[in-house]
Design a protein around this motif. Structure first.
Motif, PDB file in Angstrom:
ATOM      1  N   LYS A  33       1.059   6.917   5.742  1.00 26.17           N
ATOM      2  CA  LYS A  33       0.625   7.811   6.816  1.00 26.17           C
ATOM      3  C   LYS A  33       1.745   8.739   7.283  1.00 26.17           C
ATOM      4  N   ASP A  34       2.986   8.211   7.377  1.00 22.16           N
ATOM      5  CA  ASP A  34       4.096   9.024   7.880  1.00 22.16           C
ATOM      6  C   ASP A  34       4.456  10.141   6.905  1.00 22.16           C
ATOM      7  N   SER A  35       4.622   9.789   5.629  1.00 25.19           N
ATOM      8  CA  SER A  35       5.022  10.823   4.676  1.00 25.19           C
ATOM      9  C   SER A  35       3.894  11.804   4.403  1.00 25.19           C
ATOM     10  N   THR A  36       2.645  11.390   4.627  1.00 25.96           N
ATOM     11  CA  THR A  36       1.541  12.339   4.472  1.00 25.96           C
ATOM     12  C   THR A  36       1.469  13.287   5.660  1.00 25.96           C
ATOM     13  N   VAL A  37       1.782  12.803   6.869  1.00 24.60           N
ATOM     14  CA  VAL A  37       1.930  13.711   8.013  1.00 24.60           C
ATOM     15  C   VAL A  37       3.067  14.689   7.744  1.00 24.60           C
ATOM     16  N   LEU A  38       4.162  14.200   7.180  1.00 23.81           N
ATOM     17  CA  LEU A  38       5.285  15.071   6.846  1.00 23.81           C
ATOM     18  C   LEU A  38       4.863  16.141   5.839  1.00 23.81           C
ATOM     19  N   LEU A  39       4.080  15.749   4.854  1.00 26.16           N
ATOM     20  CA  LEU A  39       3.562  16.709   3.879  1.00 26.16           C
ATOM     21  C   LEU A  39       2.690  17.758   4.559  1.00 26.16           C
ATOM     22  N   TRP A  40       1.852  17.324   5.478  1.00 27.54           N
ATOM     23  CA  TRP A  40       0.991  18.261   6.230  1.00 27.54           C
ATOM     24  C   TRP A  40       1.846  19.255   7.017  1.00 27.54           C
ATOM     25  N   ASP A 209       1.991   8.460  18.001  1.00 26.90           N
ATOM     26  CA  ASP A 209       2.023   9.907  17.774  1.00 26.90           C
ATOM     27  C   ASP A 209       1.449  10.252  16.399  1.00 26.90           C
ATOM     28  N   ILE A 210       1.846   9.476  15.387  1.00 31.79           N
ATOM     29  CA  ILE A 210       1.391   9.743  14.020  1.00 31.79           C
ATOM     30  C   ILE A 210      -0.127   9.681  13.935  1.00 31.79           C
ATOM     31  N   TRP A 211      -0.699   8.613  14.469  1.00 37.45           N
ATOM     32  CA  TRP A 211      -2.149   8.471  14.387  1.00 37.45           C
ATOM     33  C   TRP A 211      -2.875   9.498  15.260  1.00 37.45           C
ATOM     34  N   ALA A 212      -2.315   9.812  16.416  1.00 39.59           N
ATOM     35  CA  ALA A 212      -2.941  10.826  17.266  1.00 39.59           C
ATOM     36  C   ALA A 212      -2.915  12.195  16.580  1.00 39.59           C
ATOM     37  N   TYR A 213      -1.821  12.492  15.868  1.00 41.66           N
ATOM     38  CA  TYR A 213      -1.719  13.775  15.157  1.00 41.66           C
ATOM     39  C   TYR A 213      -2.678  13.805  13.967  1.00 41.66           C
ATOM     40  N   ILE A 214      -2.790  12.691  13.251  1.00 38.42           N
ATOM     41  CA  ILE A 214      -3.745  12.608  12.143  1.00 38.42           C
ATOM     42  C   ILE A 214      -5.161  12.856  12.657  1.00 38.42           C
ATOM     43  N   PRO A 223      -7.715   5.203   2.638  1.00 39.47           N
ATOM     44  CA  PRO A 223      -8.697   4.323   3.276  1.00 39.47           C
ATOM     45  C   PRO A 223      -8.190   2.903   3.512  1.00 39.47           C
ATOM     46  N   LEU A 224      -7.096   2.524   2.847  1.00 37.01           N
ATOM     47  CA  LEU A 224      -6.540   1.174   3.015  1.00 37.01           C
ATOM     48  C   LEU A 224      -6.139   0.887   4.460  1.00 37.01           C
ATOM     49  N   TYR A 225      -5.916   1.923   5.254  1.00 36.81           N
ATOM     50  CA  TYR A 225      -5.535   1.739   6.651  1.00 36.81           C
ATOM     51  C   TYR A 225      -6.707   1.307   7.541  1.00 36.81           C
ATOM     52  N   PHE A 226      -7.912   1.340   6.998  1.00 41.02           N
ATOM     53  CA  PHE A 226      -9.099   1.074   7.809  1.00 41.02           C
ATOM     54  C   PHE A 226      -9.863  -0.144   7.290  1.00 41.02           C
ATOM     55  N   ASP A 227     -10.532  -0.835   8.209  1.00 39.93           N
ATOM     56  CA  ASP A 227     -11.379  -1.961   7.832  1.00 39.93           C
ATOM     57  C   ASP A 227     -12.583  -1.433   7.051  1.00 39.93           C
ATOM     58  N   ALA A 251     -12.007   0.518  12.182  1.00 46.51           N
ATOM     59  CA  ALA A 251     -12.593   1.305  11.096  1.00 46.51           C
ATOM     60  C   ALA A 251     -12.406   2.803  11.295  1.00 46.51           C
ATOM     61  N   THR A 252     -11.869   3.207  12.447  1.00 44.46           N
ATOM     62  CA  THR A 252     -11.646   4.614  12.738  1.00 44.46           C
ATOM     63  C   THR A 252     -10.257   4.784  13.341  1.00 44.46           C
ATOM     64  N   ILE A 253      -9.806   6.029  13.413  1.00 42.43           N
ATOM     65  CA  ILE A 253      -8.504   6.294  14.037  1.00 42.43           C
ATOM     66  C   ILE A 253      -8.537   5.922  15.515  1.00 42.43           C
ATOM     67  N   ALA A 254      -9.653   6.171  16.167  1.00 44.35           N
ATOM     68  CA  ALA A 254      -9.779   5.792  17.579  1.00 44.35           C
ATOM     69  C   ALA A 254      -9.610   4.284  17.747  1.00 44.35           C
TER      70      ALA A 254
END
Length: 292
Positions: A33-40, A209-214, A223-227, A251-254
Motif C-alpha cells: 500500500k505504501d509504495s503504491t501510494v508513492l507510485l501514485w 494517512d495512507i489508507w485515508a489517501y487511498i 485485494p489481499l488487504y481486505f477480507d 472488507a472496505t477502506i472505511a
C-alpha cells in the motif's frame, strides 16, 4: 489545506527535488500500500508519467497475487520496471524455508544482497519495457545514484531514525549515527562522490494517512488487504512463508480505518504479521546492512 493535502504537497516536492538532483534515479516498488501510494504521487508529480524506472526485488517467495498485480499494473500504467534477484542464493537453495539459514539471514540474502546487486549494477536484471510490452534479460547496468523508497517513520522503530534524504555507504550500508539534520524541511541533497542515497517522501505519513489517501484518491491496491469472506486479511505484505494474515472482517477502506482508529488495531504493531521481525537482531540490523 487539510493534513492529506499538506502531506501530498510535501511528498511531491521531495519527488521533484530527487529527480532534479540525482541520476540515475529509481523508485523501489514492493506492490504494498505504501509504495503504491508513492507510485501514485510520482505519477501526479510528473503529470501522469513516471520519469524513472521502478525497482522490485523478487525473492521468488512473494504471494502469487502480488506478482500478477505487479505485471498488470505495469502494463496498464506503462511503467518501466526492473526486477532483480540474488540468483546465487536461490540456485544454492540455502534460504528459508527449504535451506539451513534462519529467517533473518534469508532476508539478508534475498532482500538486502539482492537489492545491493540490483542497484549497483553487478547483478542480472529483468526489465519490462512498456513501449514494446516485453521483458528483457540484462547482464547488469549502471549503478543507481539514488532510489526512492516508501518507508514511514511510524511503521517500525528503526525507520523513525531515518532522514528524507539518507546517505548510504558504497555497499548500501546505513550508519544510523552519521545523518545530517533536516530542520524546517531544509534537505541535504549534495553528497560526496560515490555516495548512494535513499529518498523517503512518505516519512511523515502514518498508516491512517495512507489508507485515508487511498480512499480519497481511489487508488487501486491489492485485494489481499481486505477480507474476502474468509474472515482473514493481510495488514502488511511480504514473502509468503514469513507473512501471515490475521482475523479481520474489514472488507472496505472505511472498515480498515475504523479498525485503526477505533478498533482492535490501535495498539497492535503494523508488522506483527512479519515473522522475520521477531528474529534476533530485528529489522534495524537488517536495515543497517542495506534492507529497505
Amino acid at each position: 489545506m487539510d493534513r492529506l493535502a499538506r502531506l501530498e504537497a510535501t511528498s511531491i516536492h521531495i519527488l521533484r527535488e530527487a529527480h532534479a538532483c540525482f541520476r540515475p534515479l529509481g523508485m523501489l516498488w514492493s506492490m504494498g500500500k505504501d509504495s503504491t501510494v508513492l507510485l501514485w504521487l510520482a505519477r501526479r508529480a510528473f503529470f501522469g508519467h513516471v520519469p524513472f524506472p521502478l525497482v522490485h526485488v523478487d525473492t521468488s517467495y512473494k504471494l502469487p497475487q502480488m506478482i500478477e498485480w505487479r505485471d498488470r499494473l505495469a502494463r496498464e500504467w506503462r511503467l518501466e520496471l526492473i526486477v532483480g534477484q540474488n540468483e546465487r542464493a536461490l540456485t544454492d537453495q540455502t534460504t528459508y524455508p527449504k535451506g539451513t539459514v534462519d529467517r533473518r539471514t534469508c532476508c539478508h540474502l534475498l532482500k538486502s544482497e539482492a537489492l545491493r546487486v540490483t542497484l549497483d549494477g553487478t547483478g542480472k536484471r529483468r526489465r519490462y519495457d512498456p513501449t514494446t510490452d516485453a521483458w528483457h534479460e540484462e547482464p547488469g547496468g549502471p549503478a543507481f545514484h539514488a532510489v526512492i523508497a516508501g518507508i514511514r517513520a511510524d511503521e517500525e522503530g528503526s525507520r523513525s531514525k531515518e532522514r528524507v534524504f539518507s546517505a548510504r555507504g558504497v555497499d548500501n550500508t546505513w550508519d544510523v549515527a552519521e545523518q545530517p539534520p533536516e530542520l524546517w524541511n531544509q534537505y541535504k541533497t549534495e553528497f560526496a562522490p560515490g555516495t548512494h542515497v535513499r529518498v523517503h517522501p512518505l516519512l511523515d505519513w502514518t498508516e491512517v494517512d495512507i489508507w485515508a489517501y487511498i480512499q480519497r484518491e481511489e487508488i487501486p491496491v491489492l485485494p489481499l488487504y481486505f477480507d474476502d469472506g474468509s474472515g482473514m486479511r493481510y495488514r502488511s505484505l511480504g514473502c509468503g512463508p514469513c507473512t501471515q494474515p490475521f482475523r479481520s472482517s474489514a472488507a472496505t477502506i472505511a472498515d480498515i480505518l475504523d479498525e485503526l482508529e477505533q478498533g482492535a488495531l490501535r495498539r497492535v504493531a503494523e508488522r506483527s504479521g512479519r515473522a522475520q521481525d521477531a528474529e534476533a537482531g530485528g529489522l534495524e540490523a537488517l536495515r543497517r546492512e542495506g534492507y529497505m
